[in-house]
Motif scaffolding. Structure first.
Motif, PDB file in Angstrom:
ATOM      1  N   LEU A 193      25.294  49.858  61.548  1.00 29.23           N
ATOM      2  CA  LEU A 193      25.352  48.614  62.326  1.00 29.23           C
ATOM      3  C   LEU A 193      26.373  47.636  61.757  1.00 29.23           C
ATOM      4  O   LEU A 193      27.094  46.968  62.505  1.00 29.23           O
ATOM      5  N   ALA A 194      26.461  47.547  60.427  1.00 29.33           N
ATOM      6  CA  ALA A 194      27.437  46.650  59.804  1.00 29.33           C
ATOM      7  C   ALA A 194      28.862  47.125  60.072  1.00 29.33           C
ATOM      8  O   ALA A 194      29.766  46.312  60.303  1.00 29.33           O
ATOM      9  N   SER A 195      29.074  48.436  60.062  1.00 30.98           N
ATOM     10  CA  SER A 195      30.417  48.987  60.326  1.00 30.98           C
ATOM     11  C   SER A 195      30.872  48.677  61.743  1.00 30.98           C
ATOM     12  O   SER A 195      32.029  48.288  61.962  1.00 30.98           O
ATOM     13  N   VAL A 196      29.979  48.848  62.711  1.00 34.70           N
ATOM     14  CA  VAL A 196      30.320  48.546  64.108  1.00 34.70           C
ATOM     15  C   VAL A 196      30.692  47.072  64.252  1.00 34.70           C
ATOM     16  O   VAL A 196      31.679  46.719  64.905  1.00 34.70           O
ATOM     17  N   THR A 197      29.905  46.214  63.618  1.00 32.01           N
ATOM     18  CA  THR A 197      30.191  44.772  63.665  1.00 32.01           C
ATOM     19  C   THR A 197      31.552  44.474  63.062  1.00 32.01           C
ATOM     20  O   THR A 197      32.345  43.702  63.628  1.00 32.01           O
ATOM     21  N   SER A 198      31.837  45.090  61.924  1.00 32.97           N
ATOM     22  CA  SER A 198      33.113  44.849  61.250  1.00 32.97           C
ATOM     23  C   SER A 198      34.293  45.353  62.080  1.00 32.97           C
ATOM     24  O   SER A 198      35.339  44.700  62.144  1.00 32.97           O
ATOM     25  N   LYS A 210      15.705  40.906  64.001  1.00 37.05           N
ATOM     26  CA  LYS A 210      15.963  40.515  62.621  1.00 37.05           C
ATOM     27  C   LYS A 210      16.851  41.533  61.912  1.00 37.05           C
ATOM     28  O   LYS A 210      17.770  41.158  61.164  1.00 37.05           O
ATOM     29  N   ALA A 211      16.580  42.814  62.147  1.00 31.28           N
ATOM     30  CA  ALA A 211      17.360  43.870  61.513  1.00 31.28           C
ATOM     31  C   ALA A 211      18.813  43.829  61.977  1.00 31.28           C
ATOM     32  O   ALA A 211      19.741  43.898  61.161  1.00 31.28           O
ATOM     33  N   TRP A 212      19.005  43.697  63.269  1.00 31.60           N
ATOM     34  CA  TRP A 212      20.366  43.723  63.806  1.00 31.60           C
ATOM     35  C   TRP A 212      21.141  42.463  63.429  1.00 31.60           C
ATOM     36  O   TRP A 212      22.349  42.534  63.186  1.00 31.60           O
ATOM     37  N   LEU A 213      20.461  41.335  63.357  1.00 26.97           N
ATOM     38  CA  LEU A 213      21.137  40.108  62.904  1.00 26.97           C
ATOM     39  C   LEU A 213      21.542  40.226  61.438  1.00 26.97           C
ATOM     40  O   LEU A 213      22.634  39.801  61.044  1.00 26.97           O
ATOM     41  N   GLY A 214      20.653  40.809  60.616  1.00 31.02           N
ATOM     42  CA  GLY A 214      20.990  41.020  59.209  1.00 31.02           C
ATOM     43  C   GLY A 214      22.176  41.937  59.041  1.00 31.02           C
ATOM     44  O   GLY A 214      23.081  41.667  58.239  1.00 31.02           O
ATOM     45  N   ALA A 215      22.191  43.029  59.812  1.00 34.04           N
ATOM     46  CA  ALA A 215      23.311  43.973  59.743  1.00 34.04           C
ATOM     47  C   ALA A 215      24.603  43.323  60.233  1.00 34.04           C
ATOM     48  O   ALA A 215      25.680  43.548  59.668  1.00 34.04           O
ATOM     49  N   ALA A 216      24.499  42.516  61.285  1.00 40.86           N
ATOM     50  CA  ALA A 216      25.676  41.816  61.802  1.00 40.86           C
ATOM     51  C   ALA A 216      26.232  40.855  60.753  1.00 40.86           C
ATOM     52  O   ALA A 216      27.457  40.729  60.588  1.00 40.86           O
ATOM     53  N   TYR A 217      25.330  40.187  60.032  1.00 39.83           N
ATOM     54  CA  TYR A 217      25.766  39.271  58.970  1.00 39.83           C
ATOM     55  C   TYR A 217      26.546  40.035  57.905  1.00 39.83           C
ATOM     56  O   TYR A 217      27.607  39.597  57.458  1.00 39.83           O
ATOM     57  N   VAL A 218      26.015  41.191  57.495  1.00 41.22           N
ATOM     58  CA  VAL A 218      26.692  42.006  56.484  1.00 41.22           C
ATOM     59  C   VAL A 218      28.056  42.455  56.992  1.00 41.22           C
ATOM     60  O   VAL A 218      29.060  42.378  56.274  1.00 41.22           O
ATOM     61  N   GLY A 219      28.114  42.918  58.246  1.00 44.15           N
ATOM     62  CA  GLY A 219      29.377  43.375  58.809  1.00 44.15           C
ATOM     63  C   GLY A 219      30.401  42.266  58.941  1.00 44.15           C
ATOM     64  O   GLY A 219      31.592  42.465  58.689  1.00 44.15           O
ATOM     65  N   LEU A 220      29.921  41.077  59.322  1.00 42.93           N
ATOM     66  CA  LEU A 220      30.832  39.947  59.499  1.00 42.93           C
ATOM     67  C   LEU A 220      31.347  39.405  58.171  1.00 42.93           C
ATOM     68  O   LEU A 220      32.551  39.203  57.996  1.00 42.93           O
ATOM     69  N   PHE A 221      30.423  39.172  57.227  1.00 44.93           N
ATOM     70  CA  PHE A 221      30.798  38.424  56.031  1.00 44.93           C
ATOM     71  C   PHE A 221      31.125  39.291  54.817  1.00 44.93           C
ATOM     72  O   PHE A 221      32.015  38.950  54.038  1.00 44.93           O
ATOM     73  N   GLU A 222      30.427  40.400  54.620  1.00 44.68           N
ATOM     74  CA  GLU A 222      30.754  41.268  53.488  1.00 44.68           C
ATOM     75  C   GLU A 222      31.970  42.131  53.799  1.00 44.68           C
ATOM     76  O   GLU A 222      32.889  42.251  52.995  1.00 44.68           O
ATOM     77  N   MET A 223      31.991  42.727  54.973  1.00 43.19           N
ATOM     78  CA  MET A 223      33.037  43.691  55.303  1.00 43.19           C
ATOM     79  C   MET A 223      34.201  43.084  56.075  1.00 43.19           C
ATOM     80  O   MET A 223      35.264  43.695  56.142  1.00 43.19           O
ATOM     81  N   GLY A 224      34.015  41.919  56.679  1.00 46.11           N
ATOM     82  CA  GLY A 224      35.033  41.407  57.580  1.00 46.11           C
ATOM     83  C   GLY A 224      35.666  40.080  57.206  1.00 46.11           C
ATOM     84  O   GLY A 224      36.747  40.035  56.621  1.00 46.11           O
ATOM     85  N   ILE A 225      34.994  38.973  57.529  1.00 44.37           N
ATOM     86  CA  ILE A 225      35.606  37.655  57.383  1.00 44.37           C
ATOM     87  C   ILE A 225      35.988  37.359  55.935  1.00 44.37           C
ATOM     88  O   ILE A 225      37.070  36.817  55.667  1.00 44.37           O
ATOM     89  N   ALA A 226      35.118  37.717  54.988  1.00 46.60           N
ATOM     90  CA  ALA A 226      35.420  37.448  53.576  1.00 46.60           C
ATOM     91  C   ALA A 226      36.687  38.183  53.154  1.00 46.60           C
ATOM     92  O   ALA A 226      37.524  37.631  52.420  1.00 46.60           O
ATOM     93  N   PHE A 227      36.842  39.430  53.608  1.00 43.39           N
ATOM     94  CA  PHE A 227      38.038  40.203  53.275  1.00 43.39           C
ATOM     95  C   PHE A 227      39.286  39.527  53.839  1.00 43.39           C
ATOM     96  O   PHE A 227      40.297  39.394  53.149  1.00 43.39           O
ATOM     97  N   VAL A 228      39.219  39.095  55.093  1.00 42.27           N
ATOM     98  CA  VAL A 228      40.368  38.434  55.727  1.00 42.27           C
ATOM     99  C   VAL A 228      40.707  37.147  54.985  1.00 42.27           C
ATOM    100  O   VAL A 228      41.881  36.848  54.718  1.00 42.27           O
TER     101      VAL A 228
END
Length: 296
Positions: free
Chosen positions: A40-45, A213-231
């Motif tokens: 789920l985090a990968s798809v979000t990212s 809750k699960a999907w929001l948590g995964a989306a947070y990980v995908g957005l901030f750990e794998m995506g926005i923070a990297f950018v």
């Protein structure tokens, strides 16, 4: 803002986001298995990075990378996000968040070790001192300071956390052969990784059912750990006129992360965690400071 102020703004933003992800991992893993969280985090990212490249008008660049070097990006994608995050999330599933996140910060020490055989770099005395401090800090954290008993919360969890540093260091060593745009390259690696993640998730734990809750948590990980923070981190390094100053911001992250872990997860932060983390960070600072001094 001048360019250096922009660099600090992006750098601090990245550090703040990275400081929250250990807590987010642990919360999301209450409802998802490690591989389901990776999926789920990968798809979000992927969606986020595609949007960034579309806005920058660089999406065709990612397509050209995929056509030019499919084997390279297949290897990179197999490591990150597939294997690295699978192993890391499993470590978080087995260990208290304070232990898993602290052990993960030894990846730079692991990188120095791997650079010897793979990049033909010499292992310096300061590297050896950094390793001694760093891995002694790991032992302090993993045993909660009771070194004589050698009792661990989870031996497998500790081994997985350390193995994740090996994967992450290996990922960066392989990426020394890549001179392409970092955001486009990351998107291609994630796209190549997705079929592997999807297949393993379906085969092992099954695809995740919908849970807000699960999907929001995964989306947070995908957005901030794998995506926005990297950018943000890439932009910080692009705008700065002093890479070392920006790089040193990362040392704020583990201590700030402990605050979030304590506040949101209600984990009592062990004195041994602070001591071990200080040892690890001291080793990293010695490694960095001595290296700069010799380079002058």
């Amino acid at each position: 803002m001048n360019t250096q102020t922009k660099a600090y703004a992006f750098g601090i933003s990245a550090v703040l986001m990275w400081s929250t992800v250990a807590t987010a991992f642990k919360l999301a893993l209450q409802w998802l298995s490690p591989i389901q969280l990776v999926l789920l985090a990968s798809v979000t990212s992927i969606l986020l990075l595609s949007g960034v490249l579309l806005w920058q008008r660089k999406l065709p660049l990612a397509l050209s990378y995929a056509k030019q070097r499919p084997g390279f990006f297949l290897l990179v994608g197999a490591i990150n996000p597939f294997l690295y995050y699978l192993v890391l999330f499993k470590a978080y599933d087995l260990l208290p968040a304070q232990q898993a996140q602290s052990l993960n910060y030894t990846w730079a020490i692991t990188l120095a070790l791997l650079a010897v055989p793979f990049l033909k770099q010499q292992l310096r005395k300061q590297d050896l001192l950094a390793m001694a401090l760093g891995y002694f800090g790991v032992l302090v954290i993993a045993t909660r300071g009771d070194l004589l008993s050698m009792q661990f919360d989870s031996v497998l969890g500790v081994l997985l956390a350390l193995f994740s540093t090996l994967l992450w260091a290996g990922y960066w060593i392989i990426n020394t052969r890549n001179s392409g745009d970092p955001v486009a390259s990351l998107l291609v690696a994630f796209c190549f990784s997705l079929p592997m993640v999807l297949a393993y998730c379906w085969w092992s734990d099954g695809l995740p059912s919908f849970n807000a809750k699960a999907w929001l948590g995964a989306a947070y990980v995908g957005l901030f750990e794998m995506g926005i923070a990297f950018v943000c981190w890439v932009l910080a390094l692009k705008f700065t006129n002093n890479t070392a100053r920006i790089s040193n911001l990362i040392f704020i992250s583990p201590f700030l992360s402990l605050f979030f872990i304590s506040y949101f997860l209600n984990e009592v932060i062990e004195p041994a965690t602070y001591l071990g983390l200080v040892l690890i960070i001291s080793g990293l600072l010695i490694q960095q400071w001595r290296g700069k001094k010799q380079a002058v």
